[in-house]
Design an enzyme around this catalytic site. Sequence first.
Site, PDB file in Angstrom:
ATOM      1  N   HIS A  11       0.832  -1.211   0.000  1.00 27.20           N
ATOM      2  CA  HIS A  11       0.000   0.000   0.000  1.00 27.20           C
ATOM      3  C   HIS A  11       0.868   1.263   0.000  1.00 27.20           C
ATOM      4  O   HIS A  11       0.369   2.363  -0.266  1.00 27.20           O
ATOM      5  CB  HIS A  11      -0.903  -0.004   1.231  1.00 27.20           C
ATOM      6  N   ASP A  71      -9.130 -10.842 -17.191  1.00 26.88           N
ATOM      7  CA  ASP A  71      -9.164 -12.046 -18.024  1.00 26.88           C
ATOM      8  C   ASP A  71      -7.792 -12.212 -18.654  1.00 26.88           C
ATOM      9  O   ASP A  71      -7.401 -11.450 -19.525  1.00 26.88           O
ATOM     10  CB  ASP A  71     -10.257 -11.907 -19.094  1.00 26.88           C
TER      11      ASP A  71
END
Length: 436
Positions: free
Chosen positions: A157, A371
Amino acid sequence: MASSTILSRKIIKPSSPIPSSLRHHNLSFRDYIANPSYVPVASFYSKPENYNMTQISYILENSLSKILSSYYPFAGRIKDNKYVDCNDDDIGIEYLNVRVNCPMSEILNNPNNDAIDIVFPQDLPWNNSISSGRSLLVVQLSHFDCGGLAVSLCLSHKIADGYSLSKFLFDWADISRDEHSDIKLSPHFNAASFFPLMDNPPNIPNIVPEPQRCVSRMYHISSSNLTRLKDIVATNSAIVQNPTRVEVATALLHKCGVAASKANPGVFKPTMLIHLMNLRPPIPLNTIGNATCHYGTMAVSEDDINLTNYVARLQKAKQKLQDELKGMNTNQLAADALKRIKQGADIIKRDIFDVYSCTSLCNIDLHKHVDFGWGRPVRLSVARYSMKNHFLFMDERSGDGINVVVTLTEADMSIFQNNEELLEFASPVGSVPRIS
């Protein structure tokens, strides 16, 4: 009980040398103040029809190497919490190939979302990414006995927020499907130009509460039930305008969480809920790094957690922050961020409120874009959060409503999951529908 075996571990380096002018990447002020934890996200896929596991691993490794040439700071090492060293000698990210000795359905049909922790590197999710000694990005490919697979990543982060992580996933998947694909919107690691790090930055107080033994569950709220919630709120308020899906879902979950928390001692405790807001726009959409700010809503009486009242408070607090941000220069933005952190730390230290937090990854089509060449994921989720009272929102794969990962203490979850108002609008994900 499911277990995993590491088949291989390697370091993936960018396919192209990093230019000398880019080897020193300055952190922005918002990077500097960010929690240094690894954010863990996983996508699960049914058994690919036209690929074997060796081919899949090769495709992922090759595309990772290529995408890291554009996302080079992800492969670097943080120095002094001020910059990322992208020296070619040390640069690279860790990549693990793992066998999980159970069918994927055993994980995805488990009523406890915690079961997915098996597809992440052990002891890495949410841990400190600066002191761990590991790379800032760690990727794991998990193979299940049924042929299904999971691609998970843990990203520090300190160098990226949720939006940046999503854009990296999209671009990586594009190159994985077509190695000649061009990145549609080139990433710019220029957050420091909007939020410059001061020469002698102050110490940042710790606003993360002490960890407790927590559990997480995923719930689905359908589009029809979100519409019902919006109608309830709008009908009972003259001031709430066009409540969003996340606003009404947050109000519902917060109300049910407070009810569970109150049931144990039998006494209502005021609450504070911390929300993140993306600053893109006005900051350019391809700015990579931390470009968020937060605002809080408080409920000091039980009347405040009424759905309508709470949505009104959410909208008011968000609008107030948006108005305050207009016209602020970079120094004022930094001062405002520090003020909010110190206020939060003081509240946590004095134990005035039960603190809740929520993050939304809605409206960015994660399922549609992640994908890699063998179809859309059957599910996206995160590892169990390390702190209690956390809500993470994501769009549901079919487009029907949203999913939310709820993290509470074990004691509170045992009450929360039986809340009648919750179950009127939300369904636990795991047993219905089943993943074969």
